[in-house]
Design a protein around this motif. Sequence first.
Motif, mmCIF file in Angstrom:
data_model
loop_
_atom_site.group_PDB
_atom_site.id
_atom_site.type_symbol
_atom_site.label_atom_id
_atom_site.label_comp_id
_atom_site.label_asym_id
_atom_site.label_seq_id
_atom_site.Cartn_x
_atom_site.Cartn_y
_atom_site.Cartn_z
ATOM 1 N N THR A 1 0.812 -1.217 0.000
ATOM 2 C CA THR A 1 0.000 0.000 0.000
ATOM 3 C C THR A 1 0.848 1.272 0.000
ATOM 4 O OG1 THR A 1 -0.130 -0.143 2.389
ATOM 5 C CG2 THR A 1 -1.957 -1.039 1.164
ATOM 6 N N THR A 2 2.138 1.141 -0.253
ATOM 7 C CA THR A 2 3.004 2.313 -0.184
ATOM 8 C C THR A 2 2.520 3.447 -1.076
ATOM 9 O OG1 THR A 2 4.900 0.917 0.275
ATOM 10 C CG2 THR A 2 5.362 3.123 -0.515
ATOM 11 N N GLU A 3 2.098 3.102 -2.289
ATOM 12 C CA GLU A 3 1.805 4.158 -3.258
ATOM 13 C C GLU A 3 0.357 4.639 -3.212
ATOM 14 O OE1 GLU A 3 4.163 5.527 -4.875
ATOM 15 O OE2 GLU A 3 5.777 4.083 -4.603
ATOM 16 N N PHE A 4 -0.457 4.014 -2.368
ATOM 17 C CA PHE A 4 -1.833 4.501 -2.281
ATOM 18 C C PHE A 4 -1.885 5.687 -1.332
ATOM 19 C CE2 PHE A 4 -2.609 0.030 -3.384
ATOM 20 C CZ PHE A 4 -3.368 0.241 -4.508
ATOM 21 N N ALA A 5 -2.667 6.676 -1.695
ATOM 22 C CA ALA A 5 -2.745 7.833 -0.818
ATOM 23 C C ALA A 5 -4.152 8.392 -0.863
ATOM 24 C CB ALA A 5 -1.748 8.900 -1.259
ATOM 25 N N GLY A 6 -4.489 9.125 0.172
ATOM 26 C CA GLY A 6 -5.784 9.802 0.213
ATOM 27 C C GLY A 6 -6.941 8.829 0.106
#
Lengths: 359, 147, 121, 286, 622
Positions: D198-203
Motif C-alpha cells: 500500500t506504499t503508493e496509495f494515498a488519500g
Amino acid sequence: MAKRTIIPFGPQHPVLPEPIHLDLVLEDEMVVEAIPSIGFVHRGLELLCKKKSFKDLIYVAERVCGICSFMHGMAFSQGIEKIMDVSVPDRALYLRVFWSEMSRIHSHILWLGLTADAIGFESLFCHCWRIREKILNIIEDTTGGRVIFGVCKVGGVRRDVDDDTFKRILGQLKEIESDYNNIVDVFRRDYTVKHRFSGVGVLPREDVCPLGAVGPVGRASGVSQDMRKLGYAAYNNLDFEPVTESAGDCYARCMVRIREVNLSFDLIRQAVEKIPDGPVDVKVKGLPEGEVFSRVEQPRGEVVYYLKGNGTKFLDRFRIRTPTFTHIAALVQMLAGCDLADVPVIVLSIDPCISCAER
Amino acid sequence: MSFIKKSPWMFHYDGSSCNGCDIEVLACLMPMYDIERFGVINTGNPKHSDILLITGSINRQNEDVVKTLYGQMGNPKVVIAIGTCAASGGIFAECYNILGGVNTTIPVDLYVPGCAARPEAIIDGVIQALDILEEKQKQRKKGKVTK
Amino acid sequence: MFEEQEIISIGKRELVDRIRGLSSQDYRLVQIGCTKLETFQIDYSFDKDYKFLNIRVNVPIEDAQLPSISGICGSAFVYENEIHDFFGIKVDGISIDYGGNFYRTAVQAPFNIEEPSTDEE
Amino acid sequence: MNTVFYTTIGYILLAPFVGGLLMGLDRIVTARMQSRVGPPVLQPFYDVFKLFGKDKLTVNQFHNYYLVCFFIFILVSGSMFFAGNDLLMVIFAFIVADVLLILAAYSTNSPYSSIGAERELLQMLSAEPMILLSAVGLYMVTGSFKVSAIVSCEKPLIVYLPGVFLGLTYVLTIKLRKSPFDLSTSHHAHQELVKGITTEFAGPALAVIEIVHWYETILLLGMIYLFFAFNPVLGVVVVVFVYFLEVLVDNTNARIKWELMLKSAWMVTIIVGGGNLFVLYYVLRL
Amino acid sequence: MTWITFLIIFPLLPACLVLLFKSVSIQKWVVIIASALICIGSVCLALTCTQAEAQYFRVTPDIVNKLVATGDITLALVFLYVCRHLPLKRYWIPLLVVVQYGAVVWYDLSGRVPETTHCLFVDNLSVIMALVIGIVGPLITVYTIGYMEKYHEEHPEVPDRRDQFLSAIFLFFSAMYGIIFSNNITWIYFFWEITTFCSFIMIGYPQTEEAVHNSFLALWMLLLGGLGFAAAILYASSVCGTVDLRQLLTMKKSVVLLPVLLICFAGLNKAAQFPFAKWLLGAMVAPTPSSALLHSSTMVKAGVYIVLRCAPVLHGTAAGAMVALIGGLSFLAGSALAISQRDGKRVLAYSTIGNLGLIILCAGIGSHLTLWAAVLLIIFHAPAKALMFLCVGTVEQQTGSRDIEDMNGLISRMPLLTIVMLIGLAGMFLAPFGMLISKWVVLEVLARKNPVLPMIVIFGGELMLFFYVKWMGKLVAVTGPQPQQGEGIGIEWSALGGLAVLTVLVCGLFPFVGIYLIEPMYGCDPMLSRQAIRAVAIMLGLMLLLPLGFFIPRKDLVHVDLYLSGANVTDPHKFMDSMGTARDCSFKNYYINKYFSEEKLFPGALVGSIVLLILMFSMEKL
C-alpha cells in the motif's frame, strides 16, 4: 540470472529514524550487495574549531550526537585537559562515570526498542521506551536535560549531585532494573525474536580486527575490547569485565547490549558507593598547545577525538572518529547475502548513529 | 469540524539533526506521552501523511530529499520544524555544508523550539498544527468551489 | 589516567609495507585522519590490546596523493573516501571508490580552503 | 431470493461499521497491551473520513482503477458468503480480489510496492491452501459447499474439524495481516518495506484499502463462525475470542520472514488440516 | 459420417497443395481457405452428430486395413530415414522403430490382428475434441502465415522450408481427427505415430544443434509411447481377441486392464507427464505456432484424450489411482517448476504439463463426475493456452525476447497486445475464467474422495496462481511513456483476437457445453447449482464491465512520483544511487530458486513418477 533488482533504501525510511542510503542489490529477497551512501546529515562541524574557541567547542561536541551526547563532551574535555595538563577533581570523574553509564543505559534501551520495532514487535518497542523514560527522568533530575545534558566542561562538570539524591536514585534504579530484566526476558526467550536475530549478520571473530569493528559489535564476536579498560575518568577504580558473546550474529549483539545495561547498573552502584567528596571542577587557564588522541567507550563503541592546539584559542584540528563510521565496512560485509527483511536488523545491530558518523 | 483534526498522521524526517530531537519525536509515540491519543499515527510514508516533522537543518545533500518528500504529501499538509537547528541552523548555522533552517527549502507552518525540543513541546506543536490543517482544508474546499 | 600514545613519522614510500606489517601483527586500524598544516599530515592510528600506535605521513599540499591501504585494512575505504572529499587528496585504488560522492558537500574539499579564523569576541 | 437480497445489502452496509468498530477496539486493546491509552474507539472512522478529504494522489492512470475492482470483488465475495452461496466460489472471488490488489501494486513499478506485491503473493501461497482445505473439510461433514447449508447443519462442526479450525485460525493471522505475518503490508509502517503493497496509495485510495480491510475481516471471521454455527451465541463468543487472540498474537510476536511463514503455514495445512481430514475420511467411511 | 471422412481426408489436400505451390501468396490463400473449411467442418460435425449415444460406422475393412498397414510400413521407413545420421549415437531410436513396427506389421500381415467392422465412430467426447481442434487449430494456422514470414526475416540462417512446416500442420490435423474418430486401436496407433512424426519435423525446424538434439529427444521419448501402444495392440489381439476400442472397454477389467494400462502409458507419454516431461520442454525451440498447436492445445491433448477413453476401465482400480497420482504429481511438479522459470515459453510448457496432469488426475479416478471435470478442463485449457503461446511468440518477434523480465511495462509499450495477453493469463487461473471454473468443479468432485486428491489440487492451484500473477504483474507495470511498438502485427491479430474472444466466450457458454455435450455423455448431474452459475455469471459480467470503468474520465487526480525513500531524481522511474548517479528502479520478480529450481525438483519428480509407473503396472492384478 544476471538480472537483479536494485532498490533505494533510504535516505527517508521509516525503519531507520536517521537518513542513510543503501543501494540494495536484490535477488529474490536475498541481498547480494549493499552499497551505503552517507552525507545526508553532514554538517561539517569539525571546521567549527576555526570559528569557536576551544571552550565553546564543548557545545558542538555535545551536539555531534544527541544520544551519546555526554560521552562526546567527555572525550573532548578529556583531550583538552590532557593537552593543557589540567587535573580534574575526583568527584567530577566519578560523576562523569555516573552520567556516562546513565546515558549508556538510555542508549542501549533505546536501541533495544528500535530493534524490536525493526522486527515488527511494537509492544516490545513501547515497553523498552517506557523503561527508558524512567532513566531519562533520573537524568533530567540530575542534569536538567533529557537527551543533551550539558553538564560536562573542560576541567570538570557543571553540576553536583548530592548524596540524598544519589540514595533516591539507587532505589529507583533497583526498581527499573527488575522491570528491565522482565522485559528483556522477551528478547532472550521469544521464538520469533530469536528467529529474526539468530544467525543473521554474522561477523566472524577473525573479521573483527581487519574490519575495525569496535564496541558491542566486536564484543559480540568474542573480542574483549572495551575502552573503559583504559581507565579514563574513574573507571580504573571500578571493578568490571567487558561483556562478550561468541556467536557474532545480531542475537549476540543484542545479548551483549542487554547484559551491558546490567553492567552499567552495577557500575553506577559501584561509582555511587565510592564517590569521594570535594569540588567538581577546576579553573582552566591558558590555551591549548599540543596534540592528543582521546579515546572513550561510547554505547556504540570506541570514539576517537584527535585534537591539535596551536597555542591560540582556535584548534588546528578537531577530528572525531565515531564507531558508526568505522562500522560501515563491517556493515557492507554483513549485508551481503542476507535477506531483505534482515537489512534493518543488521543495520540497526551496529547501533548506527549517522549523526555521529557524518558530523 | 473536519475530520482532519481528529486524525492527523505525521511522518518524520531527520534533516541533519544530532538525533536529540529525533528521539524526542519518537518518544512522543511512547507510553509516557502517547500521541496516538490524538489520533496521530507515525506513518513513515509521505504519501500517507498530513504533518511533516523535520528535525535538524537543511544541508546540501538532503535539500532535494526534503523537497521531494514535501512534494509527495497530499494537500492539506503542514510542516513543523522541530528544534533550534530546524528553525535557523542553530549551533551549526556557520558550518560550510548547512544552508540554514527548514524554511530555506520548504514553507514551514510551525516552529517548535528547544535543543533538544521536549516531547511536551512537540505534542503541543502538533496540536497547534491541527488548526492550521483545518484552515488549509477550508481554503482548499473554497478554492474548489470558486474554480 | 591517560593512555600512552606512540606517534611514528615515516615516509610515504614505506607506508604500505609498514601498514601491512602492522596488520599482520593483528593491529586494528582505528582511524585515518588528516590535518592541514604546512603539509597534509595523515595519521594512521592503530590499536592492539589497548596499546595505541600512530603512523604519521606528511604529504605536500600541492600534488597530494596517497596509496590506498584498503586492500590491507577492510575498513580503510571509508576514511580514504572521506579524505578525498574533504581535503581533495587523491587516493589511488580504493576498494569501494565513490569518486567524490561520499559526501556531497556544498563546497568542494572544504578543509582545503583557507578560511581565516574568525574571532567572535 | 428476498433473504439473499437483504443479507447482501445488510453485509454491504453493516460490515464496515462492525469492522471499523472492531478495528477501533483492536487499536485500544493494542495500546493497552503496550501500556498506552490509545485513540478513541471511533478513530478508524475518523481516519477514513479524513483520507477521503485529502488530495487524490496517484502514480499512474491504472493504479486506482485496479483498487476499485479490488473493492468490488471483495464486496462480491462477502455478499456471496453472507447470501449463503457456494463457499468455494466465495474463496475464489476473494482470491480474484487479492490478485487485483497485487496487480495494483505491480502497476506502480515502485520497488517497495512491487516487493510488497511479491510478498502478498507468498502470503497467498501460504494461506489460501488452508482456506480451501477448510472448505473441503466443511463439505466432508455437511455434504455441501453452500454456506447456507453449512450454517443450517445441526452437527457441531468443530467436533469433527478441530484441526481444520486450528489451521484456519493460524492462517487467519496471515489474512488479517497481523504480526508475525504482516509481511506485505502492516498497520505500522516501521518495517523494511515502508507500507509494502500500500506504499503508493494515498488519500481516498488508502481509505478504500482501510474499508476493504474491514470487509475482509468480517468475511474471514464469518468463516470462523461457520464452525460454531450450531450454536449462534457460542459462535459469536468464539469469533470475538479468536479476534482477541489475533490481537494478542499481533502484540507478542516479531514479524517473521517469508520462508518460515511459508513452511509453517504449509506444515500446519498438511499436518493439522490434512491430518484432520484423513481421520475424518476414515471415520466417515466406517 | 460424411463430416468425419471429410475432416480426416480433407486436410491432406492443402498439405499437398502447399508443397506443390511454392508461391507465398498462393500458400497463404490455401491456408486461409483450408483453415476455414476445417473449422466449418468441425462445427457442422458438432451440429449433426451430437447425440447421447455414440454412433459407430462400418468401414469396408479390406482396403482401409491394407492402407493402414502400408501406412505403418511407410512411416517406419520414414522414421528410419530421418535417423540416418543420428546425433549423439542414439542407436536405440531406430531400434525402437524396428521393434514396434516389426511386431505390429508382422502381426497385421500374418492376420493375427482380429478384424473390426466398425472402425469409425463419433460420440460427444469426439465432438468436443473435434471442436477444440477445429476451432483453435485453424486460428493458429492462420497465425502461422504471418509469424513464419517474420520468423524468416529475423532468422536468415534458418533455411526457408515454410511449405514443409505448413504441410506438417495439415498432416497433423488429419492425424488428430483420425485419432479421435477411430474405434480401432491399430488405426489410432497409425495416426498416433503420424503426430509423433509431425512433432519431430516441427521441433527440428530451426535446424540448430539444439533444435536437432531436442527433436530427436522428442522422437525417442514419443516412440517409447508408441512402443507401449504397439504392445497394447499385440496383447489385445492375442489375449483379448479384439482391437475394437468399444469392445475392449466393455470387457472384464481383469482381462483388459493390462492393454488399457499400456495405452494409458502411451497417453501419459504423449501428454508429457512426468517422467516424460522433458521432451515437451525441449520442444519449445520450435517456432511458436507449433508450440501452440502441437505442444499445448491439441497434440498433447491426444494423450489426455486416450486416457479419458480408457477411464471407465481405470475407474475403481488401484492402477487407475496410480495414473491419477502420476497426473497429480505432474500437476504439482509442473506448477512448482514453472515458478523458477523466466522464459515465457518454458513457463507455459510447465504449466501445460501441470494442467494436463490435472486432467489425467481426473481421468485416472474415472468416475463420471471427474470425467465431466476433465472434459471441462480440456475445453478451457486449449484456447487460453494457445492464446498465451501466440502472444509470447508475438512479443518475442516485436521485442526480441521472451524473457518475462523483459516484458516489464509491456502495457506502456504494446497496450492492445498486453490486454489480449492478460485475457489469456486470466483465462489460465483466475475466477471466473475457464481454468478456475474447472478447478472448482474438480474440487467439488474430489472433496468426497480421499483428502490427498483435493490437497494436490489445492496446492498445485496455488503454485500456479503464484507464477501467473507475477507474470501478469510484469505486464501491467507502468514504466512511463515509451515508444509504441506493435506495428506490423498483421494477420496475427485475427488469431489473437479470435482466441481472446473464445477464451471469454467458453466461460460464458460452459453451462451449455455442460448440459448439451457433457451431461448426455456421462449422464450425471454436473453438480453446478444454479446459484453458483449465477455467481459465475455475475463475476464474468463484472470482469467484462469493469474495464469499461477505465474510460470514465476522472478529474482532480494529482500525479506524483513514486516513493523512492526520497532519493528521487527528475526522471520519475529513476533514483539517485550511492555513487551519485541516476539509476533505474525496475523491479525483478521472485523466482525462489532455493526451493523451486529445476536442479532440485526435476530429479525428484522423475524418480517419483517412475516409481508410480512401476507401481501402476505391478498393480495390474489388483
